[in-house]
Design a protein around this motif. Structure first.
Motif, PDB file in Angstrom:
ATOM      1  N   ASP A   1     -20.437  61.199  62.778  1.00 14.98           N
ATOM      2  CA  ASP A   1     -21.294  62.554  62.681  1.00 14.98           C
ATOM      3  C   ASP A   1     -21.870  62.843  61.138  1.00 14.98           C
ATOM      4  O   ASP A   1     -20.899  63.472  60.228  1.00 14.98           O
ATOM      5  CB  ASP A   1     -20.621  63.660  63.254  1.00 14.98           C
ATOM      6  CG  ASP A   1     -21.395  64.905  63.252  1.00 14.98           C
ATOM      7  OD1 ASP A   1     -22.511  64.962  62.985  1.00 14.98           O
ATOM      8  OD2 ASP A   1     -20.931  65.860  64.016  1.00 14.98           O
ATOM      9  N   THR A   2     -23.010  62.528  60.930  1.00 10.71           N
ATOM     10  CA  THR A   2     -23.665  62.572  59.535  1.00 10.71           C
ATOM     11  C   THR A   2     -23.705  63.965  59.316  1.00 10.71           C
ATOM     12  O   THR A   2     -24.254  64.274  58.031  1.00 10.71           O
ATOM     13  CB  THR A   2     -24.802  61.777  59.496  1.00 10.71           C
ATOM     14  OG1 THR A   2     -25.815  62.040  60.332  1.00 10.71           O
ATOM     15  CG2 THR A   2     -24.563  60.238  59.774  1.00 10.71           C
ATOM     16  N   GLN A   3     -23.721  64.935  60.378  1.00 14.02           N
ATOM     17  CA  GLN A   3     -23.663  66.312  59.981  1.00 14.02           C
ATOM     18  C   GLN A   3     -22.564  66.743  59.428  1.00 14.02           C
ATOM     19  O   GLN A   3     -22.495  67.893  58.692  1.00 14.02           O
ATOM     20  CB  GLN A   3     -24.201  67.074  61.343  1.00 14.02           C
ATOM     21  CG  GLN A   3     -25.222  66.780  61.825  1.00 14.02           C
ATOM     22  CD  GLN A   3     -26.738  66.716  60.887  1.00 14.02           C
ATOM     23  OE1 GLN A   3     -26.862  68.142  60.452  1.00 14.02           O
ATOM     24  NE2 GLN A   3     -27.491  65.767  60.889  1.00 14.02           N
ATOM     25  N   LEU A   4     -21.436  66.112  59.433  1.00 10.81           N
ATOM     26  CA  LEU A   4     -20.261  66.509  58.889  1.00 10.81           C
ATOM     27  C   LEU A   4     -20.179  65.975  57.338  1.00 10.81           C
ATOM     28  O   LEU A   4     -20.936  65.098  56.808  1.00 10.81           O
ATOM     29  CB  LEU A   4     -18.992  65.988  59.633  1.00 10.81           C
ATOM     30  CG  LEU A   4     -18.981  66.661  60.917  1.00 10.81           C
ATOM     31  CD1 LEU A   4     -17.821  65.754  61.679  1.00 10.81           C
ATOM     32  CD2 LEU A   4     -18.633  68.034  61.078  1.00 10.81           C
ATOM     33  N   SER A   5     -19.259  66.944  56.534  1.00  9.97           N
ATOM     34  CA  SER A   5     -19.111  66.435  55.099  1.00  9.97           C
ATOM     35  C   SER A   5     -18.532  65.174  54.957  1.00  9.97           C
ATOM     36  O   SER A   5     -17.877  64.766  56.077  1.00  9.97           O
ATOM     37  CB  SER A   5     -18.490  67.612  54.506  1.00  9.97           C
ATOM     38  OG  SER A   5     -17.005  67.197  54.846  1.00  9.97           O
ATOM     39  N   ALA A   6     -18.971  64.385  54.090  1.00  7.62           N
ATOM     40  CA  ALA A   6     -18.016  63.020  54.005  1.00  7.62           C
ATOM     41  C   ALA A   6     -16.645  63.113  53.777  1.00  7.62           C
ATOM     42  O   ALA A   6     -15.888  62.290  54.204  1.00  7.62           O
ATOM     43  CB  ALA A   6     -18.715  62.212  52.580  1.00  7.62           C
TER      44      ALA A   6
ATOM     45  N   ASP B   1     -24.297  49.723  59.578  1.00 11.57           N
ATOM     46  CA  ASP B   1     -25.044  50.032  58.252  1.00 11.57           C
ATOM     47  C   ASP B   1     -25.431  51.536  57.897  1.00 11.57           C
ATOM     48  O   ASP B   1     -25.882  51.660  56.851  1.00 11.57           O
ATOM     49  CB  ASP B   1     -26.345  49.254  58.361  1.00 11.57           C
ATOM     50  CG  ASP B   1     -26.078  47.536  58.312  1.00 11.57           C
ATOM     51  OD1 ASP B   1     -25.128  47.302  57.829  1.00 11.57           O
ATOM     52  OD2 ASP B   1     -27.015  46.813  58.604  1.00 11.57           O
ATOM     53  N   GLY B   2     -25.590  52.249  59.154  1.00  5.95           N
ATOM     54  CA  GLY B   2     -25.749  53.423  58.829  1.00  5.95           C
ATOM     55  C   GLY B   2     -24.665  54.466  58.081  1.00  5.95           C
ATOM     56  O   GLY B   2     -25.215  55.471  57.505  1.00  5.95           O
ATOM     57  N   ASN B   3     -23.218  53.870  58.175  1.00  5.94           N
ATOM     58  CA  ASN B   3     -22.361  54.469  57.418  1.00  5.94           C
ATOM     59  C   ASN B   3     -22.522  54.334  55.658  1.00  5.94           C
ATOM     60  O   ASN B   3     -23.099  53.096  55.476  1.00  5.94           O
ATOM     61  CB  ASN B   3     -21.010  54.188  57.859  1.00  5.94           C
ATOM     62  CG  ASN B   3     -20.827  54.475  59.251  1.00  5.94           C
ATOM     63  OD1 ASN B   3     -20.991  55.650  59.541  1.00  5.94           O
ATOM     64  ND2 ASN B   3     -20.068  53.609  59.975  1.00  5.94           N
ATOM     65  N   SER B   4     -22.083  55.183  54.698  1.00  9.41           N
ATOM     66  CA  SER B   4     -22.161  54.918  53.463  1.00  9.41           C
ATOM     67  C   SER B   4     -21.139  53.755  53.114  1.00  9.41           C
ATOM     68  O   SER B   4     -20.297  53.327  54.116  1.00  9.41           O
ATOM     69  CB  SER B   4     -21.850  56.115  52.712  1.00  9.41           C
ATOM     70  OG  SER B   4     -20.376  56.342  52.859  1.00  9.41           O
ATOM     71  N   THR B   5     -21.659  53.212  51.944  1.00  6.28           N
ATOM     72  CA  THR B   5     -20.891  51.974  51.457  1.00  6.28           C
ATOM     73  C   THR B   5     -19.354  52.587  51.293  1.00  6.28           C
ATOM     74  O   THR B   5     -18.604  51.556  51.410  1.00  6.28           O
ATOM     75  CB  THR B   5     -21.407  51.458  49.963  1.00  6.28           C
ATOM     76  OG1 THR B   5     -22.939  51.022  50.482  1.00  6.28           O
ATOM     77  CG2 THR B   5     -20.385  50.437  49.535  1.00  6.28           C
ATOM     78  N   ARG B   6     -19.144  53.790  50.880  1.00  5.05           N
ATOM     79  CA  ARG B   6     -17.658  54.058  50.536  1.00  5.05           C
ATOM     80  C   ARG B   6     -17.126  54.425  51.797  1.00  5.05           C
ATOM     81  O   ARG B   6     -16.052  53.968  51.857  1.00  5.05           O
ATOM     82  CB  ARG B   6     -17.807  55.471  49.832  1.00  5.05           C
ATOM     83  CG  ARG B   6     -16.498  56.076  49.373  1.00  5.05           C
ATOM     84  CD  ARG B   6     -16.761  57.338  48.753  1.00  5.05           C
ATOM     85  NE  ARG B   6     -15.379  57.990  48.925  1.00  5.05           N
ATOM     86  CZ  ARG B   6     -14.768  58.911  49.359  1.00  5.05           C
ATOM     87  NH1 ARG B   6     -15.202  59.075  50.646  1.00  5.05           N
ATOM     88  NH2 ARG B   6     -13.700  59.399  49.414  1.00  5.05           N
ATOM     89  N   GLU B   7     -17.659  54.671  52.754  1.00  6.07           N
ATOM     90  CA  GLU B   7     -16.814  54.784  54.227  1.00  6.07           C
ATOM     91  C   GLU B   7     -16.652  53.601  54.666  1.00  6.07           C
ATOM     92  O   GLU B   7     -15.526  53.197  55.344  1.00  6.07           O
ATOM     93  CB  GLU B   7     -17.769  55.774  55.148  1.00  6.07           C
ATOM     94  CG  GLU B   7     -17.811  57.275  54.850  1.00  6.07           C
ATOM     95  CD  GLU B   7     -19.033  58.070  55.328  1.00  6.07           C
ATOM     96  OE1 GLU B   7     -19.870  57.416  55.921  1.00  6.07           O
ATOM     97  OE2 GLU B   7     -18.605  59.407  55.282  1.00  6.07           O
TER      98      GLU B   7
END
Length: 79
Positions: free
Chosen positions: A23-28, A57-63
């Motif tokens: 859920d990209t609406q939630l904080s990292a 690929d939609g997730n951040s590199t960190r995640e």
């Protein structure tokens, strides 16, 4: 620390954690905690969920890196 779940409870928990982690609406920070929780479950199903996060690929590199690290920990514990 691995937790003991029945298969049904584990599937439900993993579904909830996957929903949070994607859920990209939630904080990292919240998404990262969900990823770490999947790693603590430590099951084969959790491993597959983590690898799904890595492959997205939609997730951040960190995640993605965090999910890969958690997946690696599950593999190491399985030896």
């Amino acid at each position: 620390m691995e937790q003991n779940y029945t298969s049904e409870q584990q599937a439900s928990e993993l579904n909830k954690l996957m929903a949070i982690a994607s859920d990209t609406q939630l904080s990292a920070d919240i998404r990262s905690r969900a990823i770490k929780s999947m790693g603590s479950i430590g099951s084969h199903e959790a491993l597959l969920c983590l690898l799904e996060i890595v492959a997205n690929d939609g997730n951040s590199t960190r995640e993605r890196e965090m999910a890969l690290k958690q997946a690696g920990s599950i593999v190491k514990r399985g030896r």
